[in-house]
Design an enzyme around this catalytic site. Structure first.
Site, PDB file in Angstrom:
ATOM      1  CB  SER A 292      -4.140  20.942  65.398  1.00 61.74           C
ATOM      2  OG  SER A 292      -5.492  20.964  64.964  1.00 61.74           O
TER       3      SER A 292
ATOM      4  CE1 TYR B 182      -2.116  20.431  60.376  1.00 59.26           C
ATOM      5  CE2 TYR B 182      -4.323  20.068  61.241  1.00 59.26           C
ATOM      6  CZ  TYR B 182      -3.147  20.790  61.224  1.00 59.26           C
ATOM      7  OH  TYR B 182      -2.994  21.865  62.072  1.00 59.26           O
TER       8      TYR B 182
END
Length: 240
Positions: free
Chosen positions: A140, A153
């Site tokens: 990401s 996350y």
């Protein structure tokens, strides 16, 4: 260039992983599809109905070492070797740090970090023996900068970046390439969202990520693409 290669794709039941499987199949890649539920069998059937006959569905938990060792064994038994591993399985949520439970913290690390570790650990002996292979992890853009309400996350994606970089240095002498693809906002099922919502119309599409996988995997054998970062034009993000 990828025709005839053998690939394992995790998180292949839906969303980005399903699209990666489709794009690789279109390139002539033979697939082992890994999913945590029986839905992976449905994905395999859909691909077979499109005319792609070399599709092996495997239900497995990426955070379980014996499961991932079995994935590698079944893939080699079916196809003879492994050329490509795509670590796509991942989970995420957005909460204030003090609202995150220990169970949620453990789960996101087990899937996003331990799952990547165990997949790579399982394929490396085989790839080292054959002195070739490509490992791609869907990470990401928040592995490069931080965001609020996403501490758990974000932490997993920083871990994935560091882990992948170290592994890449360990295995390059064996002809193995390790890289990450770091998307921004993608119209998918992330964080229990729904794919195809009107407000996501200008976000990246799952096929954008799948095309990036094909590009990275198709690079000349002497070329290592360390990472690909891609964002929708509308997304504001810090410049590193």
């Amino acid at each position: 260039m990828l025709k005839g290669q053998i690939a394992i794709v995790t998180g292949a039941s839906r969303g980005i992983g399903k699209e990666i499987a489709l794009k690789l199949a279109e390139q002539g890649v033979k697939l082992a599809l890994v999913g945590s539920s029986e839905q992976v069998n449905q994905t395999a059937e859909e691909l077979k109905n499109k005319g792609f006959s070399h599709v092996l569905p495997i239900q497995a938990d990426v955070s379980n070492e014996s499961d991932m060792q079995e994935v590698v064994r079944k893939t080699i038994d079916e196809y003879g070797h492994i050329d490509l591993l795509v670590n796509n399985a991942g989970v995420g949520f957005f909460k204030l740090t003090e609202e995150v439970t220990v169970e949620e913290w453990k789960k996101v690390f087990e899937v996003n970090v331990q799952g990547v570790f165990l997949g790579i650990k399982a394929v490396l002996p085989h790839m080292k023996e054959q002195k070739s292979g490509t490992i791609i992890t869907i990470s990401s853009d928040v592995g490069r900068y931080t965001i609020p309400n996403g501490a758990a996350y974000t932490a997993t994606k920083y871990a994935v970046q560091g882990f992948s970089g170290s592994v890449a240095q360990e295995v390059r002498e064996y002809g193995i390439r390790v890289g990450t693809i770091n998307p921004g906002m993608v119209d998918t099922y992330f964080a229990e969202s729904t794919q195809g919502l009107p407000e996501k119309k200008d976000w990246l599409k799952v096929e954008d990520i799948a095309n990036a996988v094909v590009y990275m995997a198709s690079a000349s054998k002497y070329m290592l693409i360390d990472e690909i970062v891609l964002h929708p034009l509308i997304q504001q993000y810090p410049i590193a």
